[in-house]
Design a protein around this motif. Structure first.
Motif, PDB file in Angstrom:
ATOM      1  N   ALA A 150       0.804  -1.224   0.000  1.00  0.00           N
ATOM      2  CA  ALA A 150       0.000   0.000   0.000  1.00  0.00           C
ATOM      3  C   ALA A 150       0.835   1.270   0.000  1.00  0.00           C
ATOM      4  N   GLU A 151       2.171   1.142   0.091  1.00  0.00           N
ATOM      5  CA  GLU A 151       3.056   2.309   0.035  1.00  0.00           C
ATOM      6  C   GLU A 151       4.076   2.101  -1.073  1.00  0.00           C
ATOM      7  N   PRO A 152       4.014   2.895  -2.126  1.00  0.00           N
ATOM      8  CA  PRO A 152       4.957   2.693  -3.229  1.00  0.00           C
ATOM      9  C   PRO A 152       6.380   3.097  -2.861  1.00  0.00           C
ATOM     10  N   VAL A 153       7.327   2.430  -3.490  1.00  0.00           N
ATOM     11  CA  VAL A 153       8.736   2.824  -3.395  1.00  0.00           C
ATOM     12  C   VAL A 153       8.927   4.055  -4.272  1.00  0.00           C
ATOM     13  N   LEU A 154       9.642   5.052  -3.768  1.00  0.00           N
ATOM     14  CA  LEU A 154       9.891   6.269  -4.539  1.00  0.00           C
ATOM     15  C   LEU A 154      11.123   6.059  -5.424  1.00  0.00           C
ATOM     16  N   LEU A 155      10.901   6.055  -6.737  1.00  0.00           N
ATOM     17  CA  LEU A 155      11.966   5.883  -7.713  1.00  0.00           C
ATOM     18  C   LEU A 155      12.128   7.172  -8.517  1.00  0.00           C
ATOM     19  N   THR A 156      13.348   7.481  -8.895  1.00  0.00           N
ATOM     20  CA  THR A 156      13.589   8.687  -9.682  1.00  0.00           C
ATOM     21  C   THR A 156      14.260   8.342 -11.004  1.00  0.00           C
ATOM     22  N   GLU A 209       8.637   4.396 -22.973  1.00  0.00           N
ATOM     23  CA  GLU A 209       9.524   5.464 -22.507  1.00  0.00           C
ATOM     24  C   GLU A 209      10.443   4.970 -21.392  1.00  0.00           C
ATOM     25  N   PHE A 210       9.905   4.200 -20.474  1.00  0.00           N
ATOM     26  CA  PHE A 210      10.739   3.661 -19.400  1.00  0.00           C
ATOM     27  C   PHE A 210      11.701   2.588 -19.906  1.00  0.00           C
ATOM     28  N   GLN A 211      11.314   1.887 -20.960  1.00  0.00           N
ATOM     29  CA  GLN A 211      12.204   0.877 -21.536  1.00  0.00           C
ATOM     30  C   GLN A 211      13.471   1.501 -22.106  1.00  0.00           C
ATOM     31  N   LYS A 212      13.423   2.785 -22.442  1.00  0.00           N
ATOM     32  CA  LYS A 212      14.595   3.481 -22.987  1.00  0.00           C
ATOM     33  C   LYS A 212      15.625   3.806 -21.906  1.00  0.00           C
ATOM     34  N   MET A 213      15.190   3.767 -20.653  1.00  0.00           N
ATOM     35  CA  MET A 213      16.049   4.224 -19.562  1.00  0.00           C
ATOM     36  C   MET A 213      16.982   3.111 -19.093  1.00  0.00           C
ATOM     37  N   LYS A 214      18.264   3.404 -19.048  1.00  0.00           N
ATOM     38  CA  LYS A 214      19.262   2.417 -18.641  1.00  0.00           C
ATOM     39  C   LYS A 214      19.322   2.237 -17.127  1.00  0.00           C
ATOM     40  N   ALA A 215      18.909   3.255 -16.391  1.00  0.00           N
ATOM     41  CA  ALA A 215      18.971   3.175 -14.917  1.00  0.00           C
ATOM     42  C   ALA A 215      17.897   4.041 -14.290  1.00  0.00           C
ATOM     43  N   ILE A 216      17.361   3.540 -13.183  1.00  0.00           N
ATOM     44  CA  ILE A 216      16.412   4.264 -12.333  1.00  0.00           C
ATOM     45  C   ILE A 216      16.936   4.134 -10.908  1.00  0.00           C
ATOM     46  N   TYR A 217      16.759   5.156 -10.097  1.00  0.00           N
ATOM     47  CA  TYR A 217      17.366   5.179  -8.763  1.00  0.00           C
ATOM     48  C   TYR A 217      16.297   5.132  -7.671  1.00  0.00           C
ATOM     49  N   ILE A 218      16.572   4.363  -6.620  1.00  0.00           N
ATOM     50  CA  ILE A 218      15.694   4.382  -5.450  1.00  0.00           C
ATOM     51  C   ILE A 218      15.969   5.666  -4.682  1.00  0.00           C
ATOM     52  N   ALA A 219      14.933   6.477  -4.503  1.00  0.00           N
ATOM     53  CA  ALA A 219      15.065   7.686  -3.695  1.00  0.00           C
ATOM     54  C   ALA A 219      14.678   7.398  -2.256  1.00  0.00           C
ATOM     55  N   ASP A 278      14.027  13.197 -11.659  1.00  0.00           N
ATOM     56  CA  ASP A 278      15.032  13.666 -10.693  1.00  0.00           C
ATOM     57  C   ASP A 278      15.042  15.193 -10.583  1.00  0.00           C
ATOM     58  N   ALA A 279      14.541  15.876 -11.610  1.00  0.00           N
ATOM     59  CA  ALA A 279      14.466  17.337 -11.546  1.00  0.00           C
ATOM     60  C   ALA A 279      13.333  17.798 -10.636  1.00  0.00           C
ATOM     61  N   ASN A 280      12.381  16.912 -10.343  1.00  0.00           N
ATOM     62  CA  ASN A 280      11.213  17.257  -9.530  1.00  0.00           C
ATOM     63  C   ASN A 280      11.358  16.781  -8.086  1.00  0.00           C
ATOM     64  N   LEU A 281      12.483  16.138  -7.797  1.00  0.00           N
ATOM     65  CA  LEU A 281      12.743  15.610  -6.460  1.00  0.00           C
ATOM     66  C   LEU A 281      13.262  16.731  -5.554  1.00  0.00           C
ATOM     67  N   LYS A 282      12.895  16.694  -4.289  1.00  0.00           N
ATOM     68  CA  LYS A 282      13.400  17.681  -3.331  1.00  0.00           C
ATOM     69  C   LYS A 282      14.078  16.960  -2.171  1.00  0.00           C
ATOM     70  N   PRO A 340      21.926  20.272   2.265  1.00  0.00           N
ATOM     71  CA  PRO A 340      21.321  19.068   1.672  1.00  0.00           C
ATOM     72  C   PRO A 340      22.191  18.427   0.597  1.00  0.00           C
ATOM     73  N   VAL A 341      22.108  17.101   0.518  1.00  0.00           N
ATOM     74  CA  VAL A 341      22.743  16.337  -0.558  1.00  0.00           C
ATOM     75  C   VAL A 341      22.018  16.657  -1.864  1.00  0.00           C
ATOM     76  N   SER A 342      22.742  16.783  -2.949  1.00  0.00           N
ATOM     77  CA  SER A 342      22.104  17.029  -4.253  1.00  0.00           C
ATOM     78  C   SER A 342      21.782  15.710  -4.938  1.00  0.00           C
ATOM     79  N   VAL A 343      20.902  15.763  -5.931  1.00  0.00           N
ATOM     80  CA  VAL A 343      20.577  14.568  -6.717  1.00  0.00           C
ATOM     81  C   VAL A 343      21.833  14.048  -7.415  1.00  0.00           C
ATOM     82  N   GLU A 344      22.669  14.977  -7.881  1.00  0.00           N
ATOM     83  CA  GLU A 344      23.907  14.576  -8.559  1.00  0.00           C
ATOM     84  C   GLU A 344      24.839  13.819  -7.611  1.00  0.00           C
ATOM     85  N   GLN A 345      24.932  14.269  -6.359  1.00  0.00           N
ATOM     86  CA  GLN A 345      25.759  13.563  -5.376  1.00  0.00           C
ATOM     87  C   GLN A 345      25.197  12.175  -5.091  1.00  0.00           C
TER      88      GLN A 345
END
Length: 413
Positions: A142-148, A196-206, A245-249, A375-380
């Motif tokens: 009932a709680e989704p994992v947040l992926l970026t 669109e997601f099939q094109k992505m080589k990597a997705i990150y657990i936030a 990842d641009a919409n993540l805070k 704060p840690v950045s998305v790039e870090q």
């Protein structure tokens, strides 16, 4: 290639979405929890905490079975209904000038195992097994994992298209969070999202490392029990909320320590001066302005701490993190904090709770010294993952936080 699929969500009826969904169970104080359970018969908390007034001592498998029974009862009473078609769900959350949006979908455990879905934290085996067993018995997530994911022009256009339409849900929570949800049922849109997601080589657990690991644990368990396993069964997937990842805070966690490890104030400041440029800022509120710059509050005054990089070389993604730097230079060698997870002398709290948090906690005499971090950045975050390293505990406080019970993924479907 990431496997991100639509699914048949079980979700509250339109008229009950505001009262059925809840914050994550762990976020409620005992007093809040009791009030919600007593006065809101539709709350998803009744499913997570079944028999709160009749079976308060239930634990383990007995409690997990009662969770399953209560969930089925909510469906029988038409508080929750299951969609008849596999769909994606577009969710938007806004508050305080921030707007977050993402797609709720099913992600495949094989992508986690094969490092297409990448992690930045280690998990505890005992917690993986406990929650994996819970999922298996309760039968739902009932709680989704947040992926970026990397910024996508197509998904941005899709969001703009749907956000102009009337949403399936629109409600404001008591803490002033506005939630909207659109059902993406158009076959062409569904097909294009998957591609669109099939094109992505990597997705990150936030956020949600243990939830992901537990789903993987359960999938392995069920695979060994199923002679006709194909890899497409629901237990091979876990519910996820995918956000650009641009919409993540990302916000930071402040550190609070109960004592100076036997040092006087003068001795402590002297040791700090070996690795930092230490400047007394007085009583006026002071916060860190960039990475490798820390704020400290001690004995009624704020201090600025600038790292002397010649004394602490930055040679990989982990050593660039302020959470790692403060542990290696102050918390462990000077204050004697060995383990951030278990040492009772230290506490970590999200910096977003209060701008004056460093001062309030120390002035209350609960703690002797406090530290504020940039704060840690998305790039870090991505750099740590790409170098196959792991962040220290309490490195990131990530928004958006999602409602429990907004959409439910049935594992045993």
């Amino acid at each position: 290639m990431a496997i991100i699929k639509p699914f048949k969500a079980t979700r509250p009826t339109r008229d009950k979405a505001a009262v059925a969904t809840s914050r994550s169970y762990d976020e409620y104080s005992k007093k809040e929890l009791k009030a919600h359970l007593r006065f809101n018969p539709f709350s998803f908390l009744h499913i997570i905490k079944p028999g709160y007034d009749t079976e308060p001592e239930l634990s383990g498998e007995e409690r997990f079975k009662l969770v399953h029974q209560t969930y089925n009862q909510f469906k029988t009473e038409d508080i929750y209904r299951k969609d008849q078609k596999s769909q994606y769900y577009l969710h938007e959350k806004s508050f305080g000038g921030d707007t977050f949006w993402g797609i709720i979908a099913a992600a495949h455990v094989n992508d986690y195992k094969n490092n297409i879905i990448k992690k930045h934290e280690d998990t505890l085996k005992a917690r993986e097994e406990l929650f994996g067993n819970y999922l298996g018995i309760a039968g739902f997530n009932a709680e989704p994992v947040l992926l970026t994911y990397p910024e996508s022009n197509y998904l941005n256009r899709l969001y703009r298209k749907y956000s102009q339409k009337r949403s399936e849900y629109e409600f404001m929570t008591q803490n002033r969070r506005l939630h909207k949800l659109w059902v993406i049922e158009d076959d062409l849109d569904i097909d294009n999202i998957e591609k669109e997601f099939q094109k992505m080589k990597a997705i990150y657990i936030a956020d949600g490392h243990h939830r992901t690991a537990s789903s993987s644990f359960l999938a392995n368990q069920k695979k060994t029990m199923n002679k006709n396993h194909t890899g497409e069964e629901n237990y091979n997937y876990f519910m996820s909320y995918l956000i650009s990842d641009a919409n993540l805070k990302i916000s930071s966690f402040n550190r609070f320590v109960k004592d100076l490890n036997g040092l006087t104030k003068e001795e402590f400041l002297s040791k700090l001066n070996e690795l930092y440029i230490v400047e007394n800022k007085g009583e006026k509120l002071y916060t860190p302005s960039k990475k490798h710059h820390f704020t400290m509050y001690l004995d009624g005054e704020y201090y600025s701490l600038y790292l002397r990089k010649t004394e602490f070389p930055i040679n990989n993604a982990l050593s660039d993190l302020d959470t790692h730097i403060i542990y290696k230079t102050i918390l462990k060698p000077i204050l004697g904090i060995e383990d951030l997870k278990t040492d009772p002398r230290i506490k970590c709290l999200p910096a977003i709770y209060s701008k004056k948090q460093l001062k309030k906690m120390v002035d209350s005499k609960m703690y002797k010294v406090s530290f504020g971090l940039f704060p840690v950045s998305v790039e870090q975050l991505k750099a740590v993952v790409n170098e196959d390293l792991r962040m220290p505990p309490k490195s990131t406080y990530i928004e958006p936080k999602l409602r429990s019970g907004l959409t439910i993924f049935e594992i045993n479907d």
